[in-house]
Design a protein around this motif. Sequence first.
Motif, PDB file in Angstrom:
ATOM      1  N   GLY A  32       0.783  -1.224   0.000  1.00  0.00           N
ATOM      2  CA  GLY A  32       0.000   0.000   0.000  1.00  0.00           C
ATOM      3  C   GLY A  32       0.813   1.271   0.000  1.00  0.00           C
ATOM      4  N   GLU A  81      -2.688 -10.796   2.590  1.00  0.00           N
ATOM      5  CA  GLU A  81      -4.074 -10.758   3.072  1.00  0.00           C
ATOM      6  C   GLU A  81      -4.173 -11.304   4.492  1.00  0.00           C
ATOM      7  N   ASN A  87      -4.053  -3.316   4.511  1.00  0.00           N
ATOM      8  CA  ASN A  87      -5.479  -3.124   4.268  1.00  0.00           C
ATOM      9  C   ASN A  87      -5.983  -4.085   3.193  1.00  0.00           C
ATOM     10  N   ALA A  88      -6.058  -5.337   3.569  1.00  0.00           N
ATOM     11  CA  ALA A  88      -6.578  -6.390   2.693  1.00  0.00           C
ATOM     12  C   ALA A  88      -6.808  -7.605   3.571  1.00  0.00           C
ATOM     13  N   ALA A  92      -8.440  -5.566   6.640  1.00  0.00           N
ATOM     14  CA  ALA A  92      -9.320  -4.690   5.870  1.00  0.00           C
ATOM     15  C   ALA A  92      -9.945  -3.594   6.739  1.00  0.00           C
ATOM     16  N   ARG A 209      -4.082   4.846   3.869  1.00  0.00           N
ATOM     17  CA  ARG A 209      -4.650   3.896   2.908  1.00  0.00           C
ATOM     18  C   ARG A 209      -3.635   2.796   2.652  1.00  0.00           C
ATOM     19  N   THR A 211      -3.292  -0.934   0.019  1.00  0.00           N
ATOM     20  CA  THR A 211      -3.792  -2.071  -0.737  1.00  0.00           C
ATOM     21  C   THR A 211      -2.610  -3.002  -0.861  1.00  0.00           C
ATOM     22  N   THR A 227      -4.010  -8.045  -7.150  1.00  0.00           N
ATOM     23  CA  THR A 227      -4.228  -6.931  -6.230  1.00  0.00           C
ATOM     24  C   THR A 227      -5.399  -7.270  -5.311  1.00  0.00           C
ATOM     25  N   SER A 228      -5.306  -6.869  -4.044  1.00  0.00           N
ATOM     26  CA  SER A 228      -6.383  -7.125  -3.083  1.00  0.00           C
ATOM     27  C   SER A 228      -6.474  -5.964  -2.107  1.00  0.00           C
ATOM     28  N   THR A 229      -7.683  -5.614  -1.687  1.00  0.00           N
ATOM     29  CA  THR A 229      -7.839  -4.453  -0.810  1.00  0.00           C
ATOM     30  C   THR A 229      -9.109  -4.511   0.031  1.00  0.00           C
ATOM     31  N   ALA A 243      -9.011  -1.774  -7.371  1.00  0.00           N
ATOM     32  CA  ALA A 243      -8.338  -3.069  -7.202  1.00  0.00           C
ATOM     33  C   ALA A 243      -8.965  -4.203  -8.005  1.00  0.00           C
ATOM     34  N   THR A 262      -1.919   0.982  -6.215  1.00  0.00           N
ATOM     35  CA  THR A 262      -2.394   1.273  -4.862  1.00  0.00           C
ATOM     36  C   THR A 262      -2.571   2.774  -4.712  1.00  0.00           C
TER      37      THR A 262
END
Length: 347
Positions: A32, A81, A87-88, A92, A209, A211, A227-229, A243, A262
């Motif tokens: 991120g 994650e 932040n995923a 999250a 923030r 991601t 990508t994951s967020t 994302a 991100t």
Amino acid sequence: MHWSHSIFCFSLLVCGTLQAEKPRWAIALHGGAGTVSKEISQERLQKYKGALEKALHEGESILESGGSALDAVERTVMVLENASCFNAGKGAVFNAEGFHQMDASIMDGQDLSCGAVSAVERIRNPIQAARLVMEKTPHVLLTSKGAEEFAKAQSVAFVSPDYFYDATRWKQLQRKLRKSGRPAIEAPSYPLPATVSQIGDPSDMAISRGTVGCVALDQHGNLAAATSTGGMTGKMVGRVGDAPIIGAGTYADNKGCAISATGSGEEYIRNAIAAQVNWRMRYANQSLSEATQACINDVLKPGEGGVIAIDGHGNISLEYNTGSMSRAWADSTGSRGTAIWEDKFGE
């Protein structure tokens, strides 16, 4: 003597040829772009460093052993994650009504196949569901309940909502609501077990923030991106950022590059940043570095985020215009590192 000399020269030629033709691999990941305060506690810093190292090791191990770029980016993102400091997934952020909605996408540079999920609430690793959308359906993006029903049918791991609870994230939501003039929420929309800690880390409050993402080149010459967020703190219920949007937050094309973004999702969508980096390389003849720098420094405004990217030659670009971007990289030449700010860990 002449025969021995010939054998020696032939051996050098063969060895030299084999060495020159050794397949190259490369990987980069991010946790991120945003603002990580340099006053962050050492304990929190070590968590970040440990998570980056663990994720990097996961991906590079796959690539070193000849595994696919697609497997490398998926498994790397899963590690991120599962780390609450990003932040995923487990880390999250909360939306405006006090629960979590997550997005993820993945893309294979071989044939432009891709998959994504958005606004999912109970999937432990959204990136797994995104890959299954790519491989098991004719679609690119499934959302909300439909995405969760599909993931459940594919035996993807589900968790209760409190799995995602983090006290620091909760306090970030309260601060966001106060700052925007919205009423505070007294408790998450789901019950918390008595064993859950509700004490956050004050030094982590400045993280605005974040991601997670990964890009890779494997020894077969294929590129992939993932990508994951958890999105934006205090976002409207149902809001979807860049994302899970192919071409905005994620893109991979063997003829160009692999990109994971991100930052301010709406701006990445408006400007098709991930696809634009690729197009600049393919059709404007820009190098990877030129393309990423142009998008981050000329197209986006200061403070709007960053990208990580890899091309088919193994070149890596890590660009951002924010105060920090958690990142790590490695390749077959021995280059390897992790960083949050401009400096690398250990320097």
